[in-house]
Design an enzyme around this catalytic site. Structure first.
Site, PDB file in Angstrom:
ATOM      1  N   LYS A   1      57.304  18.070 -20.882  1.00  0.00           N
ATOM      2  CA  LYS A   1      57.365  16.974 -19.928  1.00  0.00           C
ATOM      3  C   LYS A   1      58.597  17.198 -19.068  1.00  0.00           C
ATOM      4  O   LYS A   1      59.524  17.892 -19.472  1.00  0.00           O
ATOM      5  CB  LYS A   1      57.371  15.626 -20.634  1.00  0.00           C
ATOM      6  CG  LYS A   1      58.469  15.397 -21.661  1.00  0.00           C
ATOM      7  CD  LYS A   1      58.200  14.059 -22.352  1.00  0.00           C
ATOM      8  CE  LYS A   1      59.297  13.647 -23.292  1.00  0.00           C
ATOM      9  NZ  LYS A   1      59.142  14.232 -24.630  1.00  0.00           N
TER      10      LYS A   1
ATOM     11  N   ASP B   1      66.490  11.381 -19.392  1.00  0.00           N
ATOM     12  CA  ASP B   1      67.121  11.283 -20.712  1.00  0.00           C
ATOM     13  C   ASP B   1      68.068  12.461 -20.971  1.00  0.00           C
ATOM     14  O   ASP B   1      68.332  13.275 -20.081  1.00  0.00           O
ATOM     15  CB  ASP B   1      66.054  11.195 -21.811  1.00  0.00           C
ATOM     16  CG  ASP B   1      65.298  12.500 -21.996  1.00  0.00           C
ATOM     17  OD1 ASP B   1      65.224  13.278 -21.038  1.00  0.00           O
ATOM     18  OD2 ASP B   1      64.792  12.737 -23.106  1.00  0.00           O
TER      19      ASP B   1
ATOM     20  N   ASP C   1      63.726  15.644 -20.015  1.00  0.00           N
ATOM     21  CA  ASP C   1      62.264  15.694 -19.978  1.00  0.00           C
ATOM     22  C   ASP C   1      61.624  14.323 -19.762  1.00  0.00           C
ATOM     23  O   ASP C   1      60.440  14.228 -19.484  1.00  0.00           O
ATOM     24  CB  ASP C   1      61.684  16.407 -21.213  1.00  0.00           C
ATOM     25  CG  ASP C   1      62.120  15.791 -22.525  1.00  0.00           C
ATOM     26  OD1 ASP C   1      62.912  14.823 -22.508  1.00  0.00           O
ATOM     27  OD2 ASP C   1      61.678  16.304 -23.577  1.00  0.00           O
ATOM     28  N   ARG C   2      62.418  13.252 -19.904  1.00  0.00           N
ATOM     29  CA  ARG C   2      61.853  11.918 -19.680  1.00  0.00           C
ATOM     30  C   ARG C   2      62.223  11.386 -18.305  1.00  0.00           C
ATOM     31  O   ARG C   2      63.200  11.831 -17.710  1.00  0.00           O
ATOM     32  CB  ARG C   2      62.389  10.929 -20.718  1.00  0.00           C
ATOM     33  CG  ARG C   2      61.992  11.274 -22.117  1.00  0.00           C
ATOM     34  CD  ARG C   2      62.409  10.171 -23.065  1.00  0.00           C
ATOM     35  NE  ARG C   2      61.982  10.528 -24.411  1.00  0.00           N
ATOM     36  CZ  ARG C   2      61.752   9.662 -25.379  1.00  0.00           C
ATOM     37  NH1 ARG C   2      61.952   8.374 -25.162  1.00  0.00           N
ATOM     38  NH2 ARG C   2      61.357  10.078 -26.558  1.00  0.00           N
TER      39      ARG C   2
ATOM     40  N   GLU D   1      52.891  10.656 -21.466  1.00  0.00           N
ATOM     41  CA  GLU D   1      53.048   9.809 -22.643  1.00  0.00           C
ATOM     42  C   GLU D   1      53.690   8.497 -22.219  1.00  0.00           C
ATOM     43  O   GLU D   1      54.470   8.455 -21.264  1.00  0.00           O
ATOM     44  CB  GLU D   1      53.952  10.477 -23.676  1.00  0.00           C
ATOM     45  CG  GLU D   1      53.402  11.775 -24.214  1.00  0.00           C
ATOM     46  CD  GLU D   1      54.227  12.265 -25.407  1.00  0.00           C
ATOM     47  OE1 GLU D   1      53.817  11.988 -26.540  1.00  0.00           O
ATOM     48  OE2 GLU D   1      55.263  12.895 -25.191  1.00  0.00           O
TER      49      GLU D   1
ATOM     50  N   ASP E   1      67.951  15.366 -22.441  1.00  0.00           N
ATOM     51  CA  ASP E   1      67.555  16.749 -22.174  1.00  0.00           C
ATOM     52  C   ASP E   1      66.679  16.892 -20.934  1.00  0.00           C
ATOM     53  O   ASP E   1      66.147  17.970 -20.671  1.00  0.00           O
ATOM     54  CB  ASP E   1      66.858  17.354 -23.395  1.00  0.00           C
ATOM     55  CG  ASP E   1      65.589  16.620 -23.778  1.00  0.00           C
ATOM     56  OD1 ASP E   1      65.506  15.398 -23.544  1.00  0.00           O
ATOM     57  OD2 ASP E   1      64.667  17.256 -24.304  1.00  0.00           O
TER      58      ASP E   1
ATOM     59  N   SER F   1      67.451  15.055 -27.511  1.00  0.00           N
ATOM     60  CA  SER F   1      66.853  14.251 -26.445  1.00  0.00           C
ATOM     61  C   SER F   1      67.638  12.981 -26.134  1.00  0.00           C
ATOM     62  O   SER F   1      68.792  13.055 -25.770  1.00  0.00           O
ATOM     63  CB  SER F   1      65.409  13.945 -26.840  1.00  0.00           C
ATOM     64  OG  SER F   1      64.737  13.388 -25.760  1.00  0.00           O
ATOM     65  N   HIS F   2      67.017  11.836 -26.336  1.00  0.00           N
ATOM     66  CA  HIS F   2      67.631  10.555 -25.956  1.00  0.00           C
ATOM     67  C   HIS F   2      68.526   9.996 -27.059  1.00  0.00           C
ATOM     68  O   HIS F   2      69.130   8.949 -26.875  1.00  0.00           O
ATOM     69  CB  HIS F   2      66.526   9.557 -25.652  1.00  0.00           C
ATOM     70  CG  HIS F   2      65.555   9.457 -26.794  1.00  0.00           C
ATOM     71  ND1 HIS F   2      64.640  10.457 -27.051  1.00  0.00           N
ATOM     72  CD2 HIS F   2      65.402   8.543 -27.754  1.00  0.00           C
ATOM     73  CE1 HIS F   2      63.960  10.127 -28.126  1.00  0.00           C
ATOM     74  NE2 HIS F   2      64.398   8.976 -28.583  1.00  0.00           N
TER      75      HIS F   2
ATOM     76  N   ARG G   1      65.652  17.262 -35.948  1.00  0.00           N
ATOM     77  CA  ARG G   1      66.753  16.406 -35.467  1.00  0.00           C
ATOM     78  C   ARG G   1      67.470  15.781 -36.653  1.00  0.00           C
ATOM     79  O   ARG G   1      66.850  15.180 -37.515  1.00  0.00           O
ATOM     80  CB  ARG G   1      66.217  15.292 -34.558  1.00  0.00           C
ATOM     81  CG  ARG G   1      65.748  15.869 -33.252  1.00  0.00           C
ATOM     82  CD  ARG G   1      65.373  14.815 -32.249  1.00  0.00           C
ATOM     83  NE  ARG G   1      64.712  15.483 -31.142  1.00  0.00           N
ATOM     84  CZ  ARG G   1      64.047  14.882 -30.178  1.00  0.00           C
ATOM     85  NH1 ARG G   1      63.967  13.567 -30.171  1.00  0.00           N
ATOM     86  NH2 ARG G   1      63.491  15.574 -29.218  1.00  0.00           N
TER      87      ARG G   1
HETATM   88  C1  VG1 Z   1      59.045  10.128 -29.275  1.00  0.00           C
HETATM   89  C2  VG1 Z   1      57.981   9.671 -28.307  1.00  0.00           C
HETATM   90  C3  VG1 Z   1      57.036  10.816 -27.994  1.00  0.00           C
HETATM   91  C4  VG1 Z   1      57.837  11.997 -27.456  1.00  0.00           C
HETATM   92  C5  VG1 Z   1      58.923  12.370 -28.448  1.00  0.00           C
HETATM   93  C6  VG1 Z   1      59.823  13.464 -27.933  1.00  0.00           C
HETATM   94  O1  VG1 Z   1      58.459  10.518 -30.485  1.00  0.00           O
HETATM   95  O2  VG1 Z   1      57.259   8.575 -28.831  1.00  0.00           O
HETATM   96  O3  VG1 Z   1      56.065  10.379 -27.084  1.00  0.00           O
HETATM   97  O4  VG1 Z   1      57.007  13.102 -27.241  1.00  0.00           O
HETATM   98  O5  VG1 Z   1      59.740  11.236 -28.721  1.00  0.00           O
HETATM   99  O6  VG1 Z   1      60.415  13.106 -26.741  1.00  0.00           O
HETATM  100  P1  VG1 Z   1      58.422   9.571 -31.785  1.00  0.00           P
HETATM  101  O7  VG1 Z   1      57.798  10.402 -32.859  1.00  0.00           O
HETATM  102  O8  VG1 Z   1      59.818   9.148 -32.055  1.00  0.00           O
HETATM  103  O9  VG1 Z   1      57.578   8.390 -31.403  1.00  0.00           O
HETATM  104  V1  VG1 Z   1      61.995  13.574 -26.452  1.00  0.00           V
HETATM  105  O10 VG1 Z   1      62.345  13.222 -24.834  1.00  0.00           O
HETATM  106  O11 VG1 Z   1      62.776  12.772 -27.672  1.00  0.00           O
HETATM  107  O12 VG1 Z   1      61.995  15.224 -26.708  1.00  0.00           O
HETATM  108 CO    CO Z   2      63.869  14.207 -24.128  1.00  0.00          CO
END
Ligand code: VG1
Ligand code: CO
Length: 543
Positions: free
Chosen positions: A376, A277, A281-282, A363, A279, A113-114, A22
């Site tokens: 997820k 979110d 998955d959340r 998670e 994409d 993602s978010h 990213r």
């Molecule tokens: C975060 C979350 C983690 C999740 C990851 C990807 O990672 O804490 O639980 O799996 O995002 O989710 P980090 O390393 O920033 O804590 V997503 O929906 O951004 O693909």
């Molecule tokens: Co996501």
């Protein structure tokens, strides 16, 4: 059409983090940046030659351009068939479902993602393997190593594929199928949940609001919730997938899902609220004037799994990421099933799911899922809740209170400090690491430290070891303080502090988590010299 070999040079920092690579859009727009990473994937995954590749993303800015680049490279690298979601769209869980259903060799999912999108926002890319899940660490490390030595990539001259029109196309010898991004996924959901029961729930006057946050789940939620399940039009809000997410931050939490939160906590609130979110998955789950902590959501779904069509026979086991609260452990214990604690990131659930050791996993970061895919899955969690509510016909809050009365309540919060200076954040972590050996036996916030370590995980299936996965301080009464640096941010460092305590007494289940956890929150700040080292006196986001 001839295959061309283009000379290139390695870029620094193409190591995938918690979930893929990213970076800012502007970084990805540099000539060769995306191409190098994609070429490294092709170089590391020989089964893509002659195989099927699934391709799609969350529709953010640069999604379509990236897809056209990848299509040309896929053809030049010998991929036989590429399945692309119409408009370049595929939610992360839908990509996983498509990979599995069509027995693809793997997939490239374009998403940050978010993280905010748009020309000034973020972009991302992630490789998923043939089981539909994120590439394991061994592979992401190999891809990274390859990016560091790469000196050429392969592509092919061709005109753009019309991504907005479903149909069959070709680039050289590679077949390109532009597919409906929703169909396979919706069919899978219908096979898992009792759609008749959920339809009856909506017919009984049950009111729901689903906030797609102008991100990828809009088309999925409209088709499934308003279409197949017959919820009234307007149940899905912000359902248009926009390249900049309407200027918003597509993160389904109490801070960023403002519109939904205002409605669910306002007068005449609906019975049930949910959001996803960027994409898809959340998920965030809300009842009327009530927030369900993601860790609790996993535990509640696990405790009620046998009410849900696909899980009637019960769960093989449950897994949660280390910083996720231990609420799911209590359920596993009562059900007499295995419970696993993995590092943060969905890639660590893949082996357990493949081996049939777990059925549900989750998670604390608004991620919940099951063995139906290897990601997820936001909408899955929402539908699972709907199926449970359709059977139990109780308000969400009451369901949670009953759950706590039965299993005890795990008070939980996460404090995020975003865009902290990276050196300061590292220094803070090191300061805590230095204290770890001295902590066991010590009294902190009126509790005795039982264990203090830098979490390391040995995969029970393949024996691979993942070190440095977060600092944890565990107390004798089950309370925990955890420090971790984010692996998904693109600017500076994000420090996450996770705080938890366990309260078995139903007479004490009514507190605000920030108050119930105040002493531990304070202790975490003191122990890490938080204020001194970061200059912050409060978190950026509290969950
Ligand atoms: C975060 C979350 C983690 C999740 C990851 C990807 O990672 O804490 O639980 O799996 O995002 O989710 P980090 O390393 O920033 O804590 V997503 O929906 O951004 O693909
Ligand atoms: Co996501």
């Amino acid at each position: 059409m001839t295959v061309r070999t283009i000379p290139t040079f390695p870029f620094e920092g193409q190591r995938p983090g918690t979930s893929g690579l990213r970076k800012r859009v502007t970084v990805f727009q540099q000539q060769g940046y995306l191409e190098n990473f994609v070429q490294a994937v092709f170089d590391c995954v020989p089964e893509l030659v002659g195989g099927t590749l699934v391709l799609g993303g969350d529709g953010r800015y640069y999604n379509k351009e990236a897809i056209e680049v990848i299509l040309r490279m896929a053809a030049a690298n010998g991929v036989q068939r590429c399945l692309v979601g119409r408009g370049g769209l595929l939610s992360t869980p839908a990509a996983s479902a498509v990979i599995r259903k069509h027995k693809a060799s793997g997939g490239l999912v374009l998403s940050a993602s978010h993280n905010p999108g748009g020309p000034e926002g973020d972009f991302g890319i992630k490789y998923n393997i043939g089981n539909g899940g994120p590439a394991p660490e061994k592979l992401t490390e190999a891809i990274y190593a390859r990016t560091q030595t790469l000196d050429r990539y392969r592509t092919q001259d061709t005109k753009d594929i019309p991504l907005d029109v479903i149909g069959h196309y070709a680039i050289g010898t590679m077949a390109v199928e532009v597919i409906d991004p929703v169909a396979d996924y919706a069919e899978l959901m219908e096979s898992l949940f009792d759609f008749d029961a959920i339809r009856a729930l909506f017919q009984s006057g049950f009111r729901m609001r689903y906030d797609a946050m102008n991100a990828v789940t809009g088309p999925y939620a409209r088709e499934i919730i308003e279409g197949r399940l017959g919820a009234p039009a307007g149940t899905v809000i912000n359902g248009e997938a926009l390249p900049d997410f309407g200027g918003g931050h597509p993160d389904p939490n109490l801070t960023y899902a403002e519109q939904l939160v205002a409605e669910m906590f306002g007068a005449n609130a609906p019975d049930f609220g949910a959001a996803s979110d960027g994409d898809g998955d959340r998920n965030m789950i809300l009842g009327r004037k009530f927030f369900v902590t993601p860790s609790d959501s996993l535990a509640v779904l696990a405790a009620n799994a046998t009410l849900v069509k696909a899980y009637k026979k019960g769960l093989a086991g449950i897994a949660r990421s280390m910083p996720t609260s231990c609420a799911a452990d209590k359920v596993a214990e009562k059900l007499g099933i295995e419970c696993f604690e993995t590092p943060t990131g969905w890639k660590f659930f893949g082996n357990l799911l493949d081996a049939g050791r777990i059925t549900f996993c989750g998670e604390e970061s608004f991620g919940t899922g099951s063995d139906h895919v290897r990601e997820k899955d936001g909408l899955w969690a929402v539908l699972c809740w709907l199926n449970v509510l359709a059977v139990r016909r109780e308000p969400v809050e009451q369901l949670l209170r009953e759950h706590w009365a039965r299993f005890g309540r795990n008070y939980y919060t996460r404090h995020d400090y975003e865009e902290v200076d990276a050196v300061d954040a590292k220094g803070l972590m090191q300061h805590v690491i230095d204290q770890l050996p001295t902590l066991p036996g010590k009294t902190i916030a009126g509790r005795t430290v039982k264990l203090a370590d830098d979490f390391s995980y040995t995969d029970p299936i393949d024996g691979s070891v993942s070190k440095n996965q977060g600092l944890r301080i565990v107390f004798d009464d089950g309370a925990r303080i955890i420090f971790r640096l984010s692996g998904t941010g693109t600017v500076g460092a994000t420090l996450r502090i996770y705080i938890e305590s366990y309260e078995p007494d139903p007479g004490k289940h009514d507190q605000d988590p920030q108050i119930a956890l105040a002493d531990l929150i304070k202790a975490a700040a003191q122990l890490s010299e938080l204020g001194e080292r970061t200059g912050r006196d409060r978190p950026t986001v509290i969950t």
